[in-house]
Design an enzyme around this catalytic site. Structure first.
Site, PDB file in Angstrom:
ATOM      1  N   ARG A 122      -2.375  -8.364  -1.604  1.00 27.56           N
ATOM      2  CA  ARG A 122      -3.620  -8.948  -1.972  1.00 27.56           C
ATOM      3  C   ARG A 122      -4.214  -8.614  -3.224  1.00 27.56           C
ATOM      4  O   ARG A 122      -4.766  -9.182  -3.919  1.00 27.56           O
ATOM      5  CB  ARG A 122      -4.612  -8.649  -0.976  1.00 27.56           C
ATOM      6  CG  ARG A 122      -4.369  -9.180   0.290  1.00 27.56           C
ATOM      7  CD  ARG A 122      -5.348  -8.882   1.336  1.00 27.56           C
ATOM      8  NE  ARG A 122      -5.457  -7.625   1.704  1.00 27.56           N
ATOM      9  CZ  ARG A 122      -5.956  -6.836   2.475  1.00 27.56           C
ATOM     10  NH1 ARG A 122      -7.059  -7.368   3.366  1.00 27.56           N
ATOM     11  NH2 ARG A 122      -5.835  -5.689   2.798  1.00 27.56           N
ATOM     12  N   ILE A 157       6.499  -2.377  10.802  1.00 26.60           N
ATOM     13  CA  ILE A 157       6.097  -1.154  11.401  1.00 26.60           C
ATOM     14  C   ILE A 157       4.422  -1.218  11.032  1.00 26.60           C
ATOM     15  O   ILE A 157       3.767   0.015  10.870  1.00 26.60           O
ATOM     16  CB  ILE A 157       6.728  -0.205  10.555  1.00 26.60           C
ATOM     17  CG1 ILE A 157       6.742  -0.493   8.910  1.00 26.60           C
ATOM     18  CG2 ILE A 157       7.911   0.064  10.920  1.00 26.60           C
ATOM     19  CD1 ILE A 157       5.519  -0.214   8.340  1.00 26.60           C
ATOM     20  N   GLU A 200       0.640  -4.844  22.910  1.00 26.79           N
ATOM     21  CA  GLU A 200       1.067  -3.369  22.948  1.00 26.79           C
ATOM     22  C   GLU A 200       0.199  -2.832  24.335  1.00 26.79           C
ATOM     23  O   GLU A 200      -1.039  -2.992  24.276  1.00 26.79           O
ATOM     24  CB  GLU A 200       1.136  -2.596  21.985  1.00 26.79           C
ATOM     25  CG  GLU A 200       1.785  -1.257  21.788  1.00 26.79           C
ATOM     26  CD  GLU A 200       1.892  -0.732  20.550  1.00 26.79           C
ATOM     27  OE1 GLU A 200       1.475   0.660  20.380  1.00 26.79           O
ATOM     28  OE2 GLU A 200       2.093  -1.605  19.450  1.00 26.79           O
ATOM     29  N   ILE A 224       2.154   2.725   2.443  1.00 25.45           N
ATOM     30  CA  ILE A 224       3.355   2.839   3.250  1.00 25.45           C
ATOM     31  C   ILE A 224       4.441   1.779   2.716  1.00 25.45           C
ATOM     32  O   ILE A 224       5.621   2.180   2.723  1.00 25.45           O
ATOM     33  CB  ILE A 224       3.146   2.556   4.728  1.00 25.45           C
ATOM     34  CG1 ILE A 224       2.182   3.867   5.414  1.00 25.45           C
ATOM     35  CG2 ILE A 224       4.226   2.257   5.489  1.00 25.45           C
ATOM     36  CD1 ILE A 224       1.726   3.467   6.726  1.00 25.45           C
ATOM     37  N   GLY A 254       0.719  -1.145  -0.036  1.00 24.77           N
ATOM     38  CA  GLY A 254      -0.059   0.061   0.089  1.00 24.77           C
ATOM     39  C   GLY A 254       0.929   1.273   0.066  1.00 24.77           C
ATOM     40  O   GLY A 254       1.958   1.173  -0.508  1.00 24.77           O
ATOM     41  N   HIS A 303       6.434   2.446  19.316  1.00 28.13           N
ATOM     42  CA  HIS A 303       5.470   2.859  18.473  1.00 28.13           C
ATOM     43  C   HIS A 303       5.684   4.321  18.111  1.00 28.13           C
ATOM     44  O   HIS A 303       4.781   5.158  18.183  1.00 28.13           O
ATOM     45  CB  HIS A 303       4.132   2.746  19.076  1.00 28.13           C
ATOM     46  CG  HIS A 303       3.002   2.482  18.072  1.00 28.13           C
ATOM     47  ND1 HIS A 303       1.977   1.474  18.107  1.00 28.13           N
ATOM     48  CD2 HIS A 303       3.062   3.049  16.764  1.00 28.13           C
ATOM     49  CE1 HIS A 303       1.157   1.547  16.989  1.00 28.13           C
ATOM     50  NE2 HIS A 303       1.675   2.551  16.146  1.00 28.13           N
ATOM     51  N   GLY A 333       6.047   5.295  14.726  1.00 29.27           N
ATOM     52  CA  GLY A 333       5.686   5.524  13.228  1.00 29.27           C
ATOM     53  C   GLY A 333       5.378   6.728  12.860  1.00 29.27           C
ATOM     54  O   GLY A 333       6.082   7.393  11.972  1.00 29.27           O
ATOM     55  N   ARG A 353       1.150  -3.554  12.615  1.00 32.16           N
ATOM     56  CA  ARG A 353       0.332  -3.675  13.504  1.00 32.16           C
ATOM     57  C   ARG A 353       0.991  -4.916  14.302  1.00 32.16           C
ATOM     58  O   ARG A 353       1.373  -5.937  14.023  1.00 32.16           O
ATOM     59  CB  ARG A 353      -1.110  -3.953  13.319  1.00 32.16           C
ATOM     60  CG  ARG A 353      -1.957  -2.650  13.119  1.00 32.16           C
ATOM     61  CD  ARG A 353      -1.997  -1.853  14.386  1.00 32.16           C
ATOM     62  NE  ARG A 353      -2.784  -0.667  14.110  1.00 32.16           N
ATOM     63  CZ  ARG A 353      -2.438   0.639  13.869  1.00 32.16           C
ATOM     64  NH1 ARG A 353      -0.971   0.753  13.962  1.00 32.16           N
ATOM     65  NH2 ARG A 353      -2.913   1.694  13.838  1.00 32.16           N
TER      66      ARG A 353
END
Length: 318
Positions: free
Chosen positions: A179, A235, A266, A158, A156, A284, A286, A237
Site C-alpha cells: 500500500r 502466513i 480457524e 515480515i 512490511g 498456525h 508462525g 491471516r
C-alpha cells in the site's frame, strides 16, 4: 491490587513477570474467550492480556459501555480480533507485540514455500504410510525453487524478511505489491496490483495484516491471474484468502499448490483442503518457538508496566 486476566497459558518467564505486576488470573484453557468471558473480562479486571481469537468486537463493548478494564495488552502483532475504535471509544487502550514475531514467521513462510513446491508433506505421508517403493528418476517431481520469481503481497517487516530469505538464500527475483512505497535494501520490483503480482510470480506469498481492508484480498480474481504452475503461501491471516475460491482453483488445476499456516475459519480447516496432496497445512506455527513466544509475552508485560506507571505505551495501536 491491580487485577489482570491472562486469557491463555503463557511461557513460565512471562507468567512470573505478570505475577510481579499485580493480581493475575491465568486461564488454563487454550480456547478463545467465550462471549460471556469476553464481557466479564471487561467488567471484572483492570487489565486483560488477550490473544488471537479473543473477539473483543464492537458488540462486546456495546454491552459493556463503562468497562473496568483500561488496557488490552494483546499477545501478538495481529489485532484484527479487537475492534480498536470501539475500545478507544470505551476508554480502553490497545497494544500489540510487533518485531518479536518477524523472523520466526518469515521462517515458516520459507518452510511453506519449500514444502509445497518440493512436495515435502506428500513425501512424508508416503513414507509414513509404508508405500514408498524407492527412488526413481521421475519420483515426485516438484518445482525447483532456486532462481524462481517470488511475489510478496504486503512488504512490511515480515514480507521483507521473507523477501531477503528468497533473494539472498535462493537467488529469487523479488516482486511485491504494497500500500505504501518502500525503501528496500535488496533488489525488488513493485507492481501496481495484487493481480499483476500474481500473474508474474512462481510463488505468491501473502504477508499483509488482517482486518476488513484485506479480507478476501486473494480471491477468485487473483487466483485466476496466477500461473497454473504457481504456488500460493499464506502466513498472514486466514481471512485474507477466500478459501472457497482457493479450493475451486485447486480442484480446477488453476494453480499448482498451496502452503497454509492460517485459515479463514480457524481452527476449522475444510475437508476439501485436508484431502488434497498438493496442499501443505500447518497449525498456525508462525511464532511457535519458546524464545519468540517469551519475547512476545515480555513485550506485552512492558506495555502493562508502562500503563501502570503512567508512561507512554511502547506499542499502542489505533
Amino acid at each position: 491490587m491491580v487485577k489482570i486476566l491472562v486469557t491463555r497459558p503463557m511461557p513460565g518467564t512471562v507468567a512470573e513477570a505478570v505475577r510481579a505486576l499485580g493480581e493475575p488470573e491465568f486461564r488454563t484453557s487454550t480456547l478463545p474467550l467465550s462471549p460471556d468471558e469476553l464481557r466479564a473480562a471487561l467488567t471484572d479486571y483492570d487489565i486483560v492480556l488477550p490473544t488471537l481469537g479473543d473477539a473483543f468486537s464492537a458488540g462486546v463493548f456495546a454491552d459493556v459501555p463503562a468497562p473496568r478494564a483500561r488496557l488490552l495488552a494483546n499477545f501478538g502483532v495481529g489485532f484484527n480480533h479487537i475492534d480498536v475504535a470501539a475500545a478507544k471509544a470505551a476508554g480502553v487502550a490497545v497494544t500489540n507485540t510487533p518485531g518479536a514475531v518477524t523472523d520466526a514467521t518469515a521462517d515458516i513462510g520459507m518452510m511453506l514455500i519449500l514444502m509445497t513446491c518440493r512436495r515435502a508433506g506428500e513425501g512424508e505421508r508416503l513414507v509414513r504410510a509404508g508405500d514408498w517403493q524407492g527412488w526413481h528418476p521421475t519420483q515426485m517431481l516438484g518445482l525447483h525453487v532456486t532462481g524462481r520469481t517470488v511475489g510478496i503481497l504486503g512488504m512490511g517487516n515480515i514480507g521483507q524478511a521473507i523477501a531477503r530469505r528468497c533473494h539472498f538464500g535462493f537467488g529469487m527475483e523479488v516482486l511485491y505489491h504494497t500500500r505504501s512505497p518502500k525503501d528496500l535494501d535488496f533488489p525488488a520490483r513493485a507492481l501496481g496490483s495484487p493481480e499483476a503480482l500474481a500473474a508474474e510470480a512462481d510463488i505468491l506469498v501473502s504477508a499483509v495484516p488482517g482486518g476488513a481492508a484485506t479480507r478476501h484480498l486473494i480471491g477468485a480474481g487473483v487466483l485466476a491471474a496466477m500461473k497454473p504452475t504457481a504456488h500460493l503461501v499464506n502466513i498472514s491471516r486466514g481471512e485474507v484468502v477466500d478459501e472457497a475460491a482457493l479450493i475451486a482453483a485447486l480442484e480446477a488445476g488453476k494453480i499448482a499448490g498451496a502452503g497454509l499456516d492460517v485459515y479463514e475459519f480457524e481452527p476449522e480447516v475444510p475437508e476439501a483442503l485436508r484431502r488434497r496432496e498438493n496442499v501443505t497445512l500447518l497449525p498456525h506455527l508462525g511464532t511457535a518457538t519458546l524464545e519468540v513466544r517469551t519475547a512476545m509475552g515480555m513485550m506485552a508485560v512492558e506495555n502493562i508496566r508502562a500503563h501502570l506507571d503512567g508512561r507512554p505505551l511502547p506499542n499502542p495501536v489505533g
